[in-house]
Write an enzyme that holds these catalytic residues in place. Structure first.
Site: not given
Ligand SMILES: NC(=O)c1ccc[n+]([C@@H]2O[C@H](COP(=O)([O-])OP(=O)(O)OC[C@H]3O[C@@H](n4cnc5c(N)ncnc54)[C@H](O)[C@@H]3O)[C@@H](O)[C@H]2O)c1
Ligand SMILES: [Zn+2]
Length: 360
Positions: A121, A143, A185, A227, A237, A241, A245, A248, A252, A265
């Site tokens: 939990r 999130k 972003e 942020k 949200e 907040r 978007n 977006h 999206h 993205h």
């Molecule tokens: N929680 C939130 O508020 C929020 C906001 C925006 C996005 N997200 C989520 O984030 C995700 C996308 O994140 P992302 O763009 O970081 O993608 P990701 O985590 O898939 O990373 C992208 C790629 O880069 C590689 N990688 C990461 N760091 C590296 C480094 N330093 N050197 C070499 N390779 C590296 C990873 O292994 C992966 O293959 C999505 O699932 C999205 O939904 C969440």
């Molecule tokens: Zn975004």
């Protein structure tokens, strides 16, 4: 090094931005007075690059740390991997005071955060985001969650970390395309909230693309600050907040109907933000010159700004927008800019104007 304080009452925490932070994990861990056992969750790409440094730092601080890896990429963000993590946490006998360290991009951060929010939990967790997107966006705001076959991020929880370490040294191995996608972003923060940040990006884009550490420290910290400021005013949200978007709704929809994976993205929301800027010129008084500056900045960052669309594609895009979870009662509402640095949310866009923007 810069520090950003996230003010959320008893759940407040700090984000540290700079280089050499991976090796300082153990010291921070000790000062947070977390349990003697901890698990570092990472993906198979990031773990071989950076986990050893983290584990050593923890070990030097007397922490019994184990490493759990998940596959890399969006498809890893699923319940099956959550369950595998739970099993390994149980095998390592993690308890209520134990901590999870999320080492990786947004995929690892979202999944590990969800594991931390739900295991026993809820146990403490620390984020070490290693992509630009994760540092300026996904690691801030609390999130967490995973995808279902039915859609992205459909299962999750709001759960805040105890600490975020943004180590810019990890950018040395980050692929160029991922880095540029993260900039979409950062540019967004300039448009929605901070005209001086936007001007800094306009002036320094070549240096940013060379990944200048000093400049990135400033830009990442400012992005986190924005942020955090927005989120702390509206943690769950219900209003403000929504400004995050910007670009977006269209972005999206582009991601969804192009088939996830075609556009990153950041690339999809780059197109989305240019379209939103064009709509803003029609509806909320953004000047033509500002639309041009916005378009130009995305271009300078090496991001796409247009997407040739057939009529059929446009129609599918409109349908996809209506399915976006931010839509209420079937009405698509937009975040639109009044000028660079200021936006309004909840804006209705007449159908013919939307068609015009999508078609251009
Ligand atoms: N929680 C939130 O508020 C929020 C906001 C925006 C996005 N997200 C989520 O984030 C995700 C996308 O994140 P992302 O763009 O970081 O993608 P990701 O985590 O898939 O990373 C992208 C790629 O880069 C590689 N990688 C990461 N760091 C590296 C480094 N330093 N050197 C070499 N390779 C590296 C990873 O292994 C992966 O293959 C999505 O699932 C999205 O939904 C969440
Ligand atoms: Zn975004």
């Amino acid at each position: 090094m810069k520090r950003v304080a996230v003010a959320l009452g008893s759940r407040s925490y700090s984000i540290q931005v700079g280089s050499g932070l991976l090796a300082e994990l153990g010291r921070h861990y000790s000062s947070l007075k977390l349990g003697a056992r901890c698990a570092v969750i990472s993906d198979v790409r990031v773990a071989p690059l950076y986990a050893a440094k983290d584990l050593k730092s923890l070990k030097d601080a007397g922490v019994d740390a184990s490493l759990i890896t998940i596959p890399a990429g969006e498809s890893a963000k699923r319940l099956r991997n959550v369950e595998r993590c739970y099993d390994q946490l149980a095998a390592h006998r993690l308890e209520r005071k134990s901590c999870i360290v999320a080492l990786g991009g947004g995929v690892v951060g979202d999944l590990a955060g969800f594991v931390a929010a739900t295991y026993l939990r809820g146990i403490p967790f620390i984020q070490i985001p290693t992509t630009l997107l994760a540092q300026v966006d996904s690691s801030v705001g609390g999130k967490t969650g995973v995808n279902l076959a039915a859609g992205k991020n459909l299962v999750g929880a709001f759960y805040q970390p105890r600490l975020v370490l943004c180590d810019l040294d990890t950018f040395k191995t980050l692929p160029e395309r991922e880095f540029r996608a993260g900039l979409a972003e950062v540019i967004k923060y300039g448009i929605i909230y901070d005209a001086p940040l936007f001007r800094l990006l306009e002036k320094e884009m070549p240096k940013i693309l060379r990944r200048d550490t000093q400049l990135l420290t400033r830009i990442v910290a400012r992005s986190c600050e924005i942020k955090a400021e927005v989120v702390s005013q509206d943690e769950t949200e219900t209003g403000l907040r929504a400004i995050l978007n910007f670009g977006h709704t269209i972005g999206h929809a582009i991601e969804a109907i192009s088939g996830y994976g075609k556009f990153l993205h950041g690339e999809a929301i780059s197109i989305g933000q240019v379209k939103a800027a064009q709509l803003s010129a029609r509806l909320t008084g953004l000047s033509g010159a500002e639309v041009a500056r916005i378009t130009d900045l995305f271009r300078k960052a090496g991001l796409p700004t247009t997407l040739p669309m057939t009529r059929a594609f446009q129609a599918r895009l409109r349908d996809a927008m209506k399915l976006d979870k931010k839509v209420s009662a079937g009405e698509v509402k937009f975040v639109l800019a009044t000028r660079i640095g200021e936006v309004r949310w909840g804006q209705k866009v007449p159908a013919e104007l939307l068609d015009g923007a999508l078609g251009s």
